[in-house]
Design a protein around this motif. Structure first.
Motif, PDB file in Angstrom:
ATOM      1  N   GLN A   1       0.873  -1.179   0.000  1.00  0.00           N
ATOM      2  CA  GLN A   1       0.000   0.000   0.000  1.00  0.00           C
ATOM      3  C   GLN A   1       0.907   1.225   0.000  1.00  0.00           C
ATOM      4  N   PRO A   2       0.940   2.003  -1.071  1.00  0.00           N
ATOM      5  CA  PRO A   2       1.913   3.100  -1.160  1.00  0.00           C
ATOM      6  C   PRO A   2       1.766   4.091  -0.009  1.00  0.00           C
ATOM      7  N   CYS A   3       2.887   4.441   0.613  1.00  0.00           N
ATOM      8  CA  CYS A   3       2.887   5.435   1.698  1.00  0.00           C
ATOM      9  C   CYS A   3       3.352   6.763   1.147  1.00  0.00           C
ATOM     10  N   VAL A   4       2.496   7.748   1.174  1.00  0.00           N
ATOM     11  CA  VAL A   4       2.874   9.097   0.744  1.00  0.00           C
ATOM     12  C   VAL A   4       2.765   9.996   1.962  1.00  0.00           C
ATOM     13  N   PHE A   5       3.877  10.605   2.343  1.00  0.00           N
ATOM     14  CA  PHE A   5       3.902  11.466   3.523  1.00  0.00           C
ATOM     15  C   PHE A   5       3.666  12.910   3.119  1.00  0.00           C
ATOM     16  N   PRO A   6       3.047  13.719   3.983  1.00  0.00           N
ATOM     17  CA  PRO A   6       2.829  15.130   3.640  1.00  0.00           C
ATOM     18  C   PRO A   6       4.155  15.807   3.328  1.00  0.00           C
ATOM     19  N   GLY A   7       4.185  16.571   2.267  1.00  0.00           N
ATOM     20  CA  GLY A   7       5.414  17.250   1.848  1.00  0.00           C
ATOM     21  C   GLY A   7       5.483  17.285   0.336  1.00  0.00           C
ATOM     22  N   THR A   8       6.632  17.580  -0.203  1.00  0.00           N
ATOM     23  CA  THR A   8       6.789  17.610  -1.660  1.00  0.00           C
ATOM     24  C   THR A   8       7.124  16.209  -2.166  1.00  0.00           C
ATOM     25  N   ILE A   9       6.986  16.018  -3.486  1.00  0.00           N
ATOM     26  CA  ILE A   9       7.359  14.729  -4.078  1.00  0.00           C
ATOM     27  C   ILE A   9       8.852  14.495  -3.841  1.00  0.00           C
ATOM     28  N   ARG A  10       9.647  15.552  -3.973  1.00  0.00           N
ATOM     29  CA  ARG A  10      11.096  15.410  -3.780  1.00  0.00           C
ATOM     30  C   ARG A  10      11.406  14.928  -2.358  1.00  0.00           C
ATOM     31  N   SER A  11      10.772  15.550  -1.354  1.00  0.00           N
ATOM     32  CA  SER A  11      11.060  15.153   0.033  1.00  0.00           C
ATOM     33  C   SER A  11      10.595  13.729   0.298  1.00  0.00           C
ATOM     34  N   ASN A  12       9.538  13.282  -0.395  1.00  0.00           N
ATOM     35  CA  ASN A  12       9.078  11.896  -0.251  1.00  0.00           C
ATOM     36  C   ASN A  12      10.082  10.911  -0.818  1.00  0.00           C
ATOM     37  N   ILE A  13      10.726  11.295  -1.921  1.00  0.00           N
ATOM     38  CA  ILE A  13      11.703  10.383  -2.547  1.00  0.00           C
ATOM     39  C   ILE A  13      13.030  10.410  -1.794  1.00  0.00           C
ATOM     40  N   LEU A  14      13.507  11.611  -1.464  1.00  0.00           N
ATOM     41  CA  LEU A  14      14.795  11.720  -0.758  1.00  0.00           C
ATOM     42  C   LEU A  14      14.704  11.095   0.633  1.00  0.00           C
ATOM     43  N   PHE A  15      13.600  11.323   1.323  1.00  0.00           N
ATOM     44  CA  PHE A  15      13.316  10.736   2.637  1.00  0.00           C
ATOM     45  C   PHE A  15      14.497  10.898   3.591  1.00  0.00           C
ATOM     46  N   GLY A  16      14.989  12.143   3.657  1.00  0.00           N
ATOM     47  CA  GLY A  16      16.054  12.441   4.616  1.00  0.00           C
ATOM     48  C   GLY A  16      17.458  12.351   4.055  1.00  0.00           C
ATOM     49  N   LYS A  17      17.619  11.802   2.854  1.00  0.00           N
ATOM     50  CA  LYS A  17      18.950  11.704   2.235  1.00  0.00           C
ATOM     51  C   LYS A  17      19.310  13.024   1.551  1.00  0.00           C
ATOM     52  N   GLU A  18      20.604  13.233   1.352  1.00  0.00           N
ATOM     53  CA  GLU A  18      21.071  14.420   0.618  1.00  0.00           C
ATOM     54  C   GLU A  18      20.663  14.297  -0.845  1.00  0.00           C
ATOM     55  N   LEU A  19      20.398  15.435  -1.482  1.00  0.00           N
ATOM     56  CA  LEU A  19      20.046  15.421  -2.904  1.00  0.00           C
ATOM     57  C   LEU A  19      21.316  15.277  -3.745  1.00  0.00           C
ATOM     58  N   GLN A  20      21.395  14.179  -4.517  1.00  0.00           N
ATOM     59  CA  GLN A  20      22.472  13.985  -5.499  1.00  0.00           C
ATOM     60  C   GLN A  20      21.806  14.052  -6.873  1.00  0.00           C
ATOM     61  N   PRO A  21      21.916  15.211  -7.557  1.00  0.00           N
ATOM     62  CA  PRO A  21      21.132  15.451  -8.782  1.00  0.00           C
ATOM     63  C   PRO A  21      21.193  14.319  -9.811  1.00  0.00           C
ATOM     64  N   GLN A  22      22.386  13.775 -10.073  1.00  0.00           N
ATOM     65  CA  GLN A  22      22.504  12.740 -11.107  1.00  0.00           C
ATOM     66  C   GLN A  22      21.762  11.476 -10.698  1.00  0.00           C
ATOM     67  N   ARG A  23      21.979  11.046  -9.444  1.00  0.00           N
ATOM     68  CA  ARG A  23      21.304   9.841  -8.949  1.00  0.00           C
ATOM     69  C   ARG A  23      19.789  10.060  -8.909  1.00  0.00           C
ATOM     70  N   TYR A  24      19.385  11.245  -8.492  1.00  0.00           N
ATOM     71  CA  TYR A  24      17.958  11.579  -8.381  1.00  0.00           C
ATOM     72  C   TYR A  24      17.277  11.487  -9.755  1.00  0.00           C
ATOM     73  N   GLU A  25      17.909  12.074 -10.774  1.00  0.00           N
ATOM     74  CA  GLU A  25      17.361  12.027 -12.145  1.00  0.00           C
ATOM     75  C   GLU A  25      17.269  10.580 -12.632  1.00  0.00           C
ATOM     76  N   LYS A  26      18.315   9.804 -12.324  1.00  0.00           N
ATOM     77  CA  LYS A  26      18.374   8.399 -12.737  1.00  0.00           C
ATOM     78  C   LYS A  26      17.204   7.615 -12.126  1.00  0.00           C
ATOM     79  N   VAL A  27      16.926   7.879 -10.838  1.00  0.00           N
ATOM     80  CA  VAL A  27      15.826   7.197 -10.140  1.00  0.00           C
ATOM     81  C   VAL A  27      14.477   7.611 -10.736  1.00  0.00           C
TER      82      VAL A  27
END
Length: 1225
Positions: free
Chosen positions: A471-497
């Protein structure tokens, strides 16, 4: 999800000098800002370091842990009270000194007053020494008044802050515990109960600290007063004290009764909030089933019981207040009746000293002392409830120590595993698991995650885990914050994902890309988009082992293949992946396959090995004729798979949620609140209540009548307001729940209704009584000494200006306190919903920090609320002390024209007026502040209504008897300002036709159903059997169509209520329906069969079983139109086939619309409707559509893989042949 960030101002209280601290002068700049404009969050001061949630929670947690350890050693139950006392007793005990000094001043002041009156009794114009002495006594009275003004508010500020600290620490501990709860513990509590602990129970600490010191000060002060009175009037004082002594045990009885009612009320409030939580979460289903009325009856039933308990406790409060206001009259009457009867002669000094001393002790003994008993009793109930929660079982993750060389390669190893969901066994036996994909089921992943406790065997995990839930868990916030989930933003890896999870195009289509706010409000994602965000979160984590619980079921075939090839076998190809899937076409790519059935391993090996061994994957999950029990993952117990399977649309608050505003015309609001029920009673009550009668008996009778009648009127107003708000919530369109977080809606039903139920009636009645007393006091004093009006008038003008000046800021502070409270509840709700995900990602610490940040933000507002009210009170009492000084010295200046009795009356009334006047003004301000809660409730009674449930145009009783549906140029949007999701759509669905509806994610498939059910009003015309749907009532329309929804929802209540809330069917019909959907055996195994009460959201049933319950509902309703909205997306092929078979047999004579991602589900439909971007792309028989290589449907079939595509084409051809034969016949 988003960090709670704002530009914080340094708290001036930390650096303020001693005078500024006493007079709260450091708040002046804030009041100036508040008077000029509306206060915002940015205007609040940073919370003081000693009030921070993390610090306070950590301190109390350490004491609680010590208490639990020592209790375990001593074989006793831990005592939460003990931990609280050990943590806070030193700082709180020091505050007792303030109380002691304050009460001593209250005893000294009447002595000075008596000496001053005695000067007038023995007045001698030539005795200058006596005059100077009298000036000294007047100065003494004035200094006492000023000392009281400063000390009283300093004390109250510090005790309230002590209460705030305990509350904050307790909230921190409750949330920390919620993150650690085991699955068994989650079955013993509910989201509603935890919300109630945070919204109501912890508030008792704010109240109990105020009065606690009076438990020892009260008796001490009473003893001192007896000593002073004995000197003045001898043994007669014992008669008056006897009345006080009689009142004290009476108050104790009231306190105990109050505690009893409070615990019963709390349980009923829990029940109501839990039901409200389910109603708001499942509102889409409730509306589609037209079940609003049974749910309204359910809530109203609980509410009636709750109101009866609130009414009883309000009557107790009324009697308490009446006894307080009548006590002084009775005491003075009894004392001086005895004094005169034993032959003594009364003098002014004796009378007024006695009256003043009795006034001082009366406040403590008949108000503060019983209030302390009442609050301690209430706090005891709350502490017991919180302790019960804190002692629930925690999740224990057993980790087997690994050798250094074992850590080199990530893997999962399992030996001889036997696990239980509660008491129903689930067992597996196998050796080693690495790079495996397996068939079925979520329970094994739960074991690897540590959520399902192992009874026997060993689970070894080498490496870090990450998890994508079914059951997909979507937490209040932006889509980016949901994907990063506390990790640092690495633009290349993020785009790849993003590319691997097929989210790139979605990001381009969304208005603000990956910074679009999701969760409760903002852009509502489709089911497929949520699933991909959920998967992207897991992929981005860069863990050692990936647990993927059926991430492909919620997406269409094209996206599913993309995810499998680009993500699972692409980005993650070098990592161990454990994939649960029901989709056989992907099994070839697995390194190993493990097939589970009934909790046992039935096959294991590579794809080719299993084929050689003759294993037919599809047949493994076909229903055995003898066995009716479901597969593992459908085990019955009181566990919670994921805390809520409800749509994320209306779940928990988003940090960015729109702020609640509170600006309406207050006078009209108050009037409307009273008029909700009180009607004309209030005017009559107020007229009766003017307790200027000197007759003690009349005072008693009218005092008690006034309190009881007014409390009755106020509580009835609260009941009416709640009913109106709830009915309005049920009638508002679904869009309201999409844009408003569940935390905010629940806040209205918990905190605001709690205020209107108990706090507001008490404050309002108190204000009315004090106001009438003030008028009486001034009138009496002015009749004796008319010149007293000279200082009263200017002081009154200053009072009114100060009140207006204060309210400008106070109202905003109260509003900020309300709006900063909602995110605390919302964060709790979203955390409980995504608990497995949070724990799998080891994000507990980060979520705890976010909770502390939300708490600190609320503490900033609460701190301002405490200090601003003290700022106001100090200034009011300061002015009153000026009034007392003027009166005291004025009497001496006009000494030649005054008698001792007049001076005594003026001064004793001036002193009582001092406390009373400021209290009356503050209570009026408090009533106005509390009207914020009334206003917030009223706001929800004026929401936009959807179309009426019934209209004068009623369809024929047998309608619809054919099932002909016609769409005529239909445009559909979820809101007036939202995008059009269905565009100019025209189509006809013939009677008894089976139509499959397909399209890529976001094509408008579910929107078509929303238009048909009129969840928002469509433009254009929709006809059902020739009846225009927009002309008939919503219930007439919705009750005649059955739906099996995308998110199957069960409600707390019996299985019978879940199947048939209107009690329209016999037991035999219910059992037959359950038998037809293969659930009869499952329900028969339940303890009370049909009368078994289900867990919250039906969480002790698997997703597949919940879908079958929804199918049973459809079977029972026997409608001619059935809609299936991706109902089989999350179930295994066996359950899917069972559902399809039941539909073909039971709904043969019905029109069936099926939305599906699995093409094999709808390939045998009579016709298939293909949607793309809200428009009809193709609409024909499956065989015909497959002749068009350019068509979307043809491409979707090709994307399932060669073998699957060939199978689908064969099925379509077979269906076409059958269709031609039928037409010929």
């Amino acid at each position: 999800m988003e960090p709670v960030g704002k530009d914080v101002k340094t708290n001036p209280a930390a650096s303020a000098n001693i005078v500024s601290q006493i007079l709260f002068c450091w708040l002046n700049p804030l009041f100036r800002i508040g008077y000029k404009r509306k206060l915002e969050e940015d205007d609040m001061f940073k919370v003081l370091p000693e009030d921070e949630s993390k610090r306070l929670g950590g301190e109390l947690q350490s004491y609680w842990d010590q208490e639990v350890q020592s209790a375990t050693k001593e074989l006793r139950t831990p005592k939460l009270t003990k931990a609280i006392i050990r943590c806070y007793w030193k700082s709180y005990a020091i505050l007792g000194v303030f109380t002691l000094i304050e009460e001593l001043i209250k005893l000294v002041q009447p002595v000075f007053l008596g000496k001053l009156i005695r000067y007038f009794e023995n007045y001698d114009t030539d005795d200058m020494a006596a005059l100077y002495e009298a000036y000294g006594y007047a100065a003494g009275v004035s200094c006492c008044t000023l000392g009281l003004a400063l000390l009283h508010h300093l004390y109250f500020y510090h005790v309230q802050r002590a209460g705030m600290k305990i509350r904050i620490a307790m909230c921190h501990m409750i949330y920390k515990k919620a993150l650690c709860l085991s699955s068994v513990a989650m079955g013993q509590t509910t989201t509603g109960q935890i919300v109630n602990l945070l919204s109501n129970d912890v508030n008792r600490f704010d109240e109990v600290t105020i009065f606690l010191h009076f438990l020892w000060v009260g008796p001490l002060q009473a003893a001192a007063v007896i000593g002073l009175l004995w000197q003045e009037i001898g043994a007669s004082c014992l008669a008056g004290m006897a009345v006080l002594v009689i009142l004290m045990p009476l108050q104790t009885v009231f306190g105990r009764l109050f505690s009893k009612f409070r615990s019963k009320t709390a349980a009923l409030t829990d029940s109501r909030i839990r039901t409200m939580n389910e109603v708001v979460s499942g509102i889409r289903i409730i509306k589609m089933y037209a079940w609003e009325k049974p749910f309204a009856a359910l809530v109203n039933d609980v509410r009636k019981k709750e109101i009866s308990k609130i009414m009883s406790s309000s009557y107790l409060r009324g009697l308490n207040m009446a006894s307080f206001f009548s006590a002084s009259k009775i005491i003075v009457f009894v004392t001086f009746a005895v004094y005169v009867l034993v032959g003594n002669k009364m003098s002014a000094s004796r009378v007024f000293v006695a009256v003043s001393l009795y006034s001082a002790v009366r406040l403590t003994v008949t108000l503060f002392f019983p209030a302390a008993i009442e609050k301690v009793s209430e706090a005891g109930v709350s502490i017991t409830r919180i302790k019960k929660f804190l002692l629930l079982d925690e999740l224990v993750k057993h980790s087997v120590p690994l050798l250094q060389e074992e850590k080199k390669e990530a893997s999962v190893e399992i030996h001889d595993l036997i696990c239980y969901w509660d008491k129903v066994k689930y067992s597996v036996f196998f050796l080693y698991l690495k790079y495996w994909s397996f068939y079925e089921t979520s329970s094994l992943l739960s074991t690897i995650l540590g959520e399902l406790p192992q009874d026997k065997g060993v689970v070894k995990v080498r490496g870090d885990l990450t998890y994508a839930s079914q059951q997909p868990c979507v937490f209040p916030g932006t889509i980016r914050s949901n994907i990063l989930f506390g990790k640092e933003l690495q633009p290349q890896r993020y785009e790849k994902v993003l590319r691997a999870c097929a989210l790139k195009r979605d990001m381009e289509l969304l208005p603000e890309g990956d910074l679009t706010v999701i969760g409760d409000r903002g852009a509502t994602l489709s089911g497929g988009q949520k699933a991909r965000v959920n998967l992207a979160r897991a992929v981005y984590q860069d863990a050692d082992i990936y647990l993927l619980d059926d991430p492909l079921s919620a997406v269409d075939a094209e996206v599913g293949r993309h995810l499998f090839e680009q993500c699972i076998c692409g980005v993650l190809k070098k990592k161990p992946r454990i994939l649960v899937t029901h989709q056989l076409q992907y099994l070839k790519a697995a390194d190993h396959i493990l097939v589970l059935k009934e909790g046992h391993m039935v096959a294991r090996g590579t794809y080719s090995e299993l084929l050689r061994s003759g294993v037919d994957f599809a047949s493994l999950l076909k229903k055995d004729e003898e066995e009716e029990q479901q597969t593992v993952g459908t085990v019955i117990s009181s566990r919670t798979r994921t805390l809520s399977q409800n749509s994320v649309r209306s779940r928990t608050s988003s940090l960015m949620s729109e702020k609640d505003d509170g600006e309406t015309h207050r006078i009209s609001l108050t009037k409307r609140y009273i008029c909700e029920r009180a009607g004309h009673n209030v005017d009559m009550i107020i007229l009766i209540c003017e307790n200027t009668s000197s007759l003690t008996v009349a005072t008693l009778i009218f005092g008690f009548m006034r309190s009881l009648l007014m409390f009755n009127a106020m509580v009835r107003s609260a009941q009416t307001l709640h009913n109106r708000m709830f009915n309005c919530i049920l009638r508002t369109p679904v869009r309201f729940f999409d844009v408003n977080p569940i935390g905010r809606i629940l806040n209205r039903f918990s905190k605001d209704i709690g205020q209107v139920d108990s706090s507001l009636p008490w404050t309002f009645v108190d204000f009315i009584q004090v106001f009438l007393q003030i008028i009486g006091v001034i009138a009496v004093a002015a009749s004796v000494i008319p010149w007293i009006l000279i200082p009263v008038l200017p002081l009154l003008i200053v009072f009114l200006f100060l009140r207006r000046y204060f309210l400008q800021t106070s109202r905003d502070v109260k509003r900020l306190e309300s709006t900063t409270r909602s995110p605390v509840f919302s964060h709790l709700s979203s955390s409980l919903q995504g608990l497995w995900t949070i724990r799998a990602f080891k994000a507990e610490e980060r979520f705890q920090q976010m909770f502390d940040a939300h708490q600190d933000l609320h503490s900033e507002a609460w701190f301002l609320f405490l200090t601003t009210s003290r700022w106001f009170a100090v200034r009011l009492d300061g002015m009153c002390s000026i009034f007392v000084t003027i009166t005291a010295f004025g009497c001496l200046l006009l000494r030649q024209n005054l008698e001792a009795g007049a001076v005594g009356l003026a001064l004793s009334y001036a002193v009582t007026l001092m406390g009373m006047f400021q209290w009356g003004v503050r209570q009026s301000a408090e009533v106005e502040n509390m009207m914020t809660s009334v206003e917030r409730v009223m706001e929800y009674t004026e929401l936009e209504n959807e179309a009426p449930w019934e209209t004068q145009v009623r369809p024929p009783p047998e309608w619809p008897n054919k099932g002909l549906i016609t769409f005529d140029q239909v445009n559909f949007s979820y809101s007036s300002d939202g995008p059009v999701v269905l565009k100019n759509m025209s189509a006809m669905i013939r009677p008894k036709e089976k139509v499959g509806i397909v399209g890529r994610t976001g094509a408008g498939k579910s929107s078509l159903i929303s238009a048909l059910f009129r969840l928002a009003e469509p433009e254009g015309k929709i006809y059902v059997d020739g009846v225009l749907t927009s002309e008939i009532g919503l219930h007439d329309l919705r009750q005649k169509m059955s739906i099996i929804p995308q998110d199957p929802v069960l409600f707390t209540g019996t299985m019978r209520k879940n199947l048939d809330p209107f009690n329209q069917h016999s037991d035999e019909a219910l059992w037959n329906a359950l038998e037809e959907v293969q659930l009869k055996f499952v329900v028969e195994e339940l303890p009370s069969k049909l009368e078994t009460v289900l867990a919250e959201s039906g969480s002790n049933f698997s997703v597949g079983q919940r879908q079958l319950v929804c199918l049973a509902r459809a079977v029972l309703r026997k409608n001619h139109i059935l809609i299936i909205d991706e109902a089989t997306a999350n179930v295994d092929p066996r359950t899917d086939e069972l559902i399809q078979k039941t539909i073909r047999e039971k709904f043969q004579e019905c029109t069936v619309l099926t939305i599906a991602h699995r093409l094999n589900t709808i390939i045998d439909s009579d016709r298939i409707l293909v949607l793309d971007a809200g428009q009809i792309h193709e609409y024909d028989e499956p065989h015909v559509l497959l002749q068009n290589p350019e068509g979307i449907f043809y491409k979707m079939v090709q994307q399932t893989g060669k073998a699957e595509a060939a199978s689908l084409k064969q099925l379509a051809k077979q269906q076409d042949t059958e269709y031609v034969v039928l037409k010929t016949v």
